[in-house]
Each structure stands twice: as C-alpha cells, then as structure tokens.
Design an enzyme around this catalytic site. Structure first.
Site, PDB file in Angstrom:
ATOM      1  N   LYS A 125      95.969 -19.437 -60.939  1.00 26.12           N
ATOM      2  CA  LYS A 125      96.877 -18.537 -61.362  1.00 26.12           C
ATOM      3  C   LYS A 125      96.356 -17.732 -62.586  1.00 26.12           C
ATOM      4  O   LYS A 125      96.989 -16.533 -62.978  1.00 26.12           O
ATOM      5  CB  LYS A 125      98.233 -19.204 -61.635  1.00 26.12           C
ATOM      6  CG  LYS A 125      98.762 -19.795 -60.555  1.00 26.12           C
ATOM      7  CD  LYS A 125     100.165 -20.689 -60.753  1.00 26.12           C
ATOM      8  CE  LYS A 125     100.650 -21.199 -59.530  1.00 26.12           C
ATOM      9  NZ  LYS A 125      99.969 -21.946 -58.711  1.00 26.12           N
ATOM     10  N   GLY A 162      99.203 -38.712 -68.560  1.00 28.22           N
ATOM     11  CA  GLY A 162     100.247 -38.970 -67.793  1.00 28.22           C
ATOM     12  C   GLY A 162     100.601 -38.205 -66.490  1.00 28.22           C
ATOM     13  O   GLY A 162     101.066 -38.474 -65.568  1.00 28.22           O
ATOM     14  N   ARG A 176     110.460 -15.549 -56.349  1.00 27.20           N
ATOM     15  CA  ARG A 176     110.958 -15.933 -57.778  1.00 27.20           C
ATOM     16  C   ARG A 176     110.203 -15.151 -58.848  1.00 27.20           C
ATOM     17  O   ARG A 176     109.182 -14.508 -58.546  1.00 27.20           O
ATOM     18  CB  ARG A 176     111.037 -17.367 -58.175  1.00 27.20           C
ATOM     19  CG  ARG A 176     111.716 -18.191 -57.058  1.00 27.20           C
ATOM     20  CD  ARG A 176     111.503 -19.798 -57.252  1.00 27.20           C
ATOM     21  NE  ARG A 176     110.003 -20.098 -56.971  1.00 27.20           N
ATOM     22  CZ  ARG A 176     109.652 -21.483 -57.245  1.00 27.20           C
ATOM     23  NH1 ARG A 176     110.436 -22.391 -57.425  1.00 27.20           N
ATOM     24  NH2 ARG A 176     108.413 -21.833 -56.705  1.00 27.20           N
ATOM     25  N   SER A 220     100.929 -33.210 -56.543  1.00 22.42           N
ATOM     26  CA  SER A 220     101.053 -33.350 -58.065  1.00 22.42           C
ATOM     27  C   SER A 220     102.370 -32.852 -58.690  1.00 22.42           C
ATOM     28  O   SER A 220     103.227 -32.315 -57.847  1.00 22.42           O
ATOM     29  CB  SER A 220      99.960 -32.164 -58.498  1.00 22.42           C
ATOM     30  OG  SER A 220     100.645 -31.024 -58.532  1.00 22.42           O
ATOM     31  N   GLU A 233     106.458 -39.909 -72.944  1.00 28.15           N
ATOM     32  CA  GLU A 233     106.416 -41.457 -73.327  1.00 28.15           C
ATOM     33  C   GLU A 233     106.496 -42.120 -71.968  1.00 28.15           C
ATOM     34  O   GLU A 233     105.788 -42.970 -71.789  1.00 28.15           O
ATOM     35  CB  GLU A 233     107.583 -41.750 -74.173  1.00 28.15           C
ATOM     36  CG  GLU A 233     107.649 -43.365 -74.584  1.00 28.15           C
ATOM     37  CD  GLU A 233     108.932 -43.604 -74.853  1.00 28.15           C
ATOM     38  OE1 GLU A 233     108.890 -44.760 -75.870  1.00 28.15           O
ATOM     39  OE2 GLU A 233     110.138 -42.839 -75.001  1.00 28.15           O
TER      40      GLU A 233
END
Length: 634
Positions: free
Chosen positions: A423, A303, A560, A469, A329
C-alpha cells in the site's frame, strides 16, 4: 510421587502383558513347528495316517524343537507385536526358517538320519512352517484391523482418497488400522493405475469421476493425498465437494511431510493457503544461522500476527535472546503464554513500550544491546486510520520508525529491517502514505551513515495482505459466515495480493539476511504471485465452511475511503533488479538525502497535532506520489 508410582506400575503392567504375549507367540511357533513336520509327513504319505512312521516323528521332535527354539529367540522374533506384522517381519521369519532348516539338516547328518528322514519331508517342512508362522501373523493383523468381517468394514466414516501415489499408499496403510475411517476407493488421473489395487483398495477412476463415486458409494468424506496438486485443482475439487455436500480434507504439503510419510493425525481440512497455490519458501538456512544464531534480536509489534510469527521463525535459529516489544498489553500477554509454554529454553524478555517513547527505547537498547531489529509495529488498518486517526498513524508509522532507527544507529545495531506494505506504492490512503514515508526515512538514515563509522544496514520489505493477520478481511468474513451472512465485499472486481503469515515472515528473514547487497537501504519486493479477487476469496470461505452461496449471500457495499480497487507492488518510477532468491527483488526507488530527513524531522517535531485533512496535506508535501482520496478504482 504418586505420578511416578503410577507410571512405574503402568510400565510393570505393560511389561508383564508384553511378556505374556511373547510366551504365547513362542508357544504358538513351537506348535507350528510340530504341525509343519506332521503335515510334511502327511503330504509325503498321501494323507494316509496309518502310513506315517510316528516312532520316527516322535524321535525327531526332541532334536528339532530345541534347535528351532534357540534360533527363534536368538533372532529376536518376539520383539514386535503381531497386530503390526508387516513385510520386515515376514523377512525375519524367512531368515529364521532357512537358518533352522540348515541347522536341522546338519544335525540329521551328524545323527545319521539324512537317509532315514525322506528328503521331500525335509524340504517341505520348512515351507509349511513359513506359511503357518507368516500366515497366522497376517491373519491376526487382518482380524485386528477388522478386515475379515464385511459388516465391521463399515463402522468408520466412508472416504474416497484422491491420488494413488506414495502419499496415498501411506495414507491407506495408516487408515487401515483406524476405526474412524474406511477407505472405499481411490481416484487418480494416471490411466495406468486404473483398476489396480493398493493395499486392497481399488483405483476406481479419474478425479472428475468424483461425483459419480460419491453418490454410488454414499461417501461423506474425500481426502486429497496429492501434495503437489495445483491450487486450481484444489479449488475445482472443493467446488465439486461443496456441490455434493461432501467434506473435503487434505494431507499436508511436501514441506510439512517427513520422508514422504503421512499419518492419520496429519489429515486436516482444506485451508485458504491451499487454494492460493503458493510455492514453499526455500530459505538460506546456513546464512540465516550466521545472521541470527547466538544474537540478541529485538522485534517491535511482537504481539501482532507478523511480529509473533517472526519470533517463532527466529527461535528455530537459536538466538541468544529475543526481546519482544509491544504496546498492547493483552497481545503481549498472549504471546508470552504461548512462547513460554512452547519454547521454554529460549531466553525471552517481554517488554511493554511505545516506539515513540525515546526514554523507553534508550532503556531497552542499553539493557539488551540488540544486534538485529525487526520493526513490525505499525498502525495498519486502512479505514480506521483514514478517519479520525490520521495524524496518529503518521506519528506512529513515521516518527516511531525514525526514533527507533536513531536508537539502532546509536547502539550499533547490525541490521534494521522495516516491515512495509504494497500500500506504500502510489498510496491513496493514510496508512500507505505513512508507510512509504517510513521507507523514505530509512533510506535517508542509510544515506546519512554511509560515510561515517556507523555500521547499521537498513532493509525494507514490501508485501501484500497476509491471510488471517489481525485486521485482515479473512477473520471478518469468517465472523459474517458464522453469523449467517451476508458477507460484505466492497467491489466485485477488487483484487489483492495474499500470502500466508509463515511465508511472509520467512521472506522478511531472508530479506533481512540479504540486506546490504547494494550498500544498504534496499527495498525488497516479495513475489506475491497472482492477485486474488476478494469476491472469489469470499466464495472459497463459504465453501470451506461447508455452505453454499445460497446459504450465505455476498453483498457489494462500494469502495471505502482511501481504498484502491487493485494494489501494486511498484510505482511508475520504480523498476526492480533480481536477487539470488527467486521470491525477492529489489525496487529501484528514488533516493532521499540527509538534508531531506533533517527538514522532515524538524517539521514534524514542531507540529503538535493535526486533523485528518491537515494530515493528508502534510503527507502530500513529503510523499510526491501520494494522492489523498485519489482515484480509488486505479
């Protein structure tokens, strides 16, 4: 039933309308025959009507008209529509005129009229007929396209086309029949084309003259019709258009064009992909058919952006069945809706499940028996995984991979492809370290089965950020622009590698095919091109939105936790070796053995849950190059 009746009625109406047009065109051509012969006599007798032998003229027509009529119909002159008359139609008319002239000459010879009908008239009449028949069709098409009336020329949007090659020529032809556009000129850097005309549209100047011609002609749109144009020129043109408040559009790239033909419907707005300058991926279609066709393929994380795109790409190779596994879901529901509508003939199963759930995986592998597994399921969002969720990221990315890989070996899966990340190289965050540990798990799994009968080949693929994405910076920037700004960027010098979702999926497939070149367990590194500044990306998105940086500010907020200033594709102790594919190389990463894997799994199975700091310490134990909260400006 009603739909069928309506369609039949519609077809009858269209056929009736077409037949009426054919009769009118046929009648027109017969009248043209009479007019051509009359004009030929008129020319011969120096326009003295009294000198024309009308008795001879009327005696000839009963012979000429039937011959012309039969040839008109035999050649099929009335199968096309006049509004689309073109060079092939003119060629067909020329054939008809020449053939009929030959037959009529033979008829005159048989009737003994060759000496009676002046030779000049016999030669001139076909020439005039060709001019009348061809000219009337072209005039009709010009009228339909509103070229005859200068006032109507400007009812569409005024547009400049950049380029004067074959793509631009096709585009000018397509736009000529559109009421929505009016092409006022072309710009091209080829000095040989300056001043020339393409389908009546003049090449006005070079591309850098764009501001001059936009203001002079009051143009509101620019279309780039140069599919091979570099991304730097795309950016340059976009900057010029943004400064002038002009909408920039583009025709598709060469990989999207069919036989060099482009249509109006293919014109689209410039996208970030065009500014990245990524060359098209060349796939080994024959090899991929052998790899995927007729096989059952399992995709985890189906998904997500990459998982769903993998499914789209795989479907083109006609698998026996796709098994889409997803924990979310709603994400699974969305891809089900899309795929059932777009690919109804491909057998697909949409399965809810967690890759850490051994019983669920056992059920799926037993039921479907997949030959290939693409493992795209992962927790990937760096800041979200860094705080409060660190151990969950480790369990999902590492233990989930181990459980799935174990099942793949047990059920004799041919290829297991792990979707990894840049990464994982010298990781400073939980996400990167957990993905590197997942790579090491697959490496160890490959070592554990090399001397056994198991056949599974493990393949890992690293790549950078993917445009658009889920969780990427692009949707965030777009939302900030829609909200009026500001756009928040952590550091002005921050860079990342970017590629499009389709390109990433294509290279994952290609790497999956090539896995096993060095005995399995390879880590493939994608050619990510040049790194892109995040600040430049933000500026590009502002321009693509038709705004300027005065409208939407860019604000720098600081790095961050767990964030690098620059990403890498290889660590200090890794080198690469080439592969047959120019966009893929194999990283020579340090190997781990089966004993290491047993120790890792035993350790993790004993641990119940860890806080963030404990999770970092645990990862440091297994991934030597991991530096928690390390030098972020590396």
């Amino acid at each position: 039933m009603w739909a069928g009746s309506f369609a039949q009625t519609n077809n009858k109406m269209f056929k009736h309308k077409y037949e009426i047009r054919s009769v009118i065109a046929f009648t027109h051509d017969l009248v043209a025959v009479v007019a051509a012969w009359f004009l030929a006599f008129l020319f011969y007798f120096d326009f003295k009507i009294s000198a024309i032998p009308f008795a001879l003229f009327f005696d000839l027509m009963p012979w000429i008209l039937p011959v012309q009529a039969v040839i008109f119909l035999w050649i099929g002159l009335y199968k096309g529509l006049w509004r689309y008359a073109s060079l092939p139609d003119l060629k067909r008319i020329t054939v008809v005129v020449l053939l009929s002239a030959t037959v009529i000459t033979i008829v005159f010879w048989q009737l003994g009229l060759l000496g009676v009908v002046p030779y000049s008239v016999n030669i001139l009449a076909p020439i005039l007929l060709l001019m009348i028949m061809g000219g009337s069709r072209l005039i009709y098409r010009a009228w339909k396209e509103r070229r005859l009336y200068s006032l109507e020329n400007y009812e569409g949007k005024l547009v400049l086309i950049l380029g004067a090659g074959s793509t631009a020529v096709n585009l000018v032809k397509d736009l000529a029949s559109s009421r929505d556009w009016h092409v006022v000129g072309l710009l091209d850097d080829d000095s040989r084309k300056l001043g020339t005309r393409l389908h009546g549209v003049r090449v006005l100047g070079v591309i850098d003259d764009l501001p001059h011609w936009v203001h002079k002609l009051n143009v509101g749109h620019v279309i780039i019709a140069m599919p091979s144009l570099s991304h730097r020129m795309h950016r340059h043109i976009l900057e010029m258009c943004s400064d002038m408040g002009v909408k920039a559009m583009i025709v598709p790239s060469y990989q999207d064009l069919i036989n060099g033909k482009t249509t109006v419907s293919q014109i689209r707005e410039i996208q970030l992909d065009d500014l990245l300058g990524r060359a098209p991926v060349v796939l080994d279609d024959e090899g991929l058919h052998g790899f995927l066709t007729g096989k059952t393929i399992l995709i985890t994380g189906a998904g997500g952006s990459i998982g769903a795109e993998l499914c789209r790409q795989i479907i083109a190779f006609q698998p026996a069945q796709l098994v889409l596994l997803e924990l979310n879901e709603y994400a699974l529901y969305c891809v089900q809706e899309e795929f059932m509508a777009s690919f109804p003939e491909t057998p697909m199963s949409f399965m809810i499940g967690d890759i850490k759930d051994t019983a669920r995986l056992e059920q799926l592998f037993k039921q479907f028996g997949p030959s290939v597994v693409f493992h795209a399921a992962a927790y990937k969002h760096v800041p979200l995984m860094e705080n409060e969720n660190a151990w969950q990221a480790v369990l999902n990315n590492v233990m989930g991979t181990y459980i799935l890989a174990t099942m793949a070996i047990r059920y004799k899966v041919e290829k297991f492809v792990l979707v990894s990340t840049d990464k994982a190289v010298n990781p400073v965050n939980i996400m990167g370290a957990s993905k590197r540990l997942a790579e090491m798990v697959c490496q160890a799994m490959q070592q554990s089965i090399k001397n056994r009968e198991q056949i599974t080949c493990f393949v890992m693929v690293r790549f950078g950020n993917v445009l658009g994405s889920a969780g990427s910076v692009i949707p965030k920037f777009r939302k900030q622009i829609a909200d009026g700004g500001p756009i928040t960027v952590t550091h002005p010098e921050m860079t990342r590698y970017f590629m499009s979702i389709p390109e990433a999926a294509q290279l994952v497939l290609q790497a999956g095919l090539m896995g096993g070149l060095r005995g399995g367990g390879e880590i493939f590194v994608m050619d990510m091109g040049d790194p892109v500044k995040i600040a430049d990306l933000a500026s590009d998105l502002i321009r693509l939105s038709g705004l300027g940086e005065d409208d939407v500010r860019i604000v720098y907020t600081g790095l961050r936790p767990g964030e690098k200033l620059h990403e890498e594709l290889l660590s200090a102790d890794e080198n690469t070796v080439p592969t047959p594919h120019t966009k893929l190389r194999i990283a020579q990463a340090p190997e781990v053995n089966e004993q290491w894997l047993v120790a890792l799994v035993t350790r993790f199975e004993k641990l119940k849950t860890l806080n963030d700091e404990e999770a970092r310490q645990e990862l440091s134990r297994w991934v030597p190059e991991y530096t928690p909260n390390g030098e972020s400006v590396h």
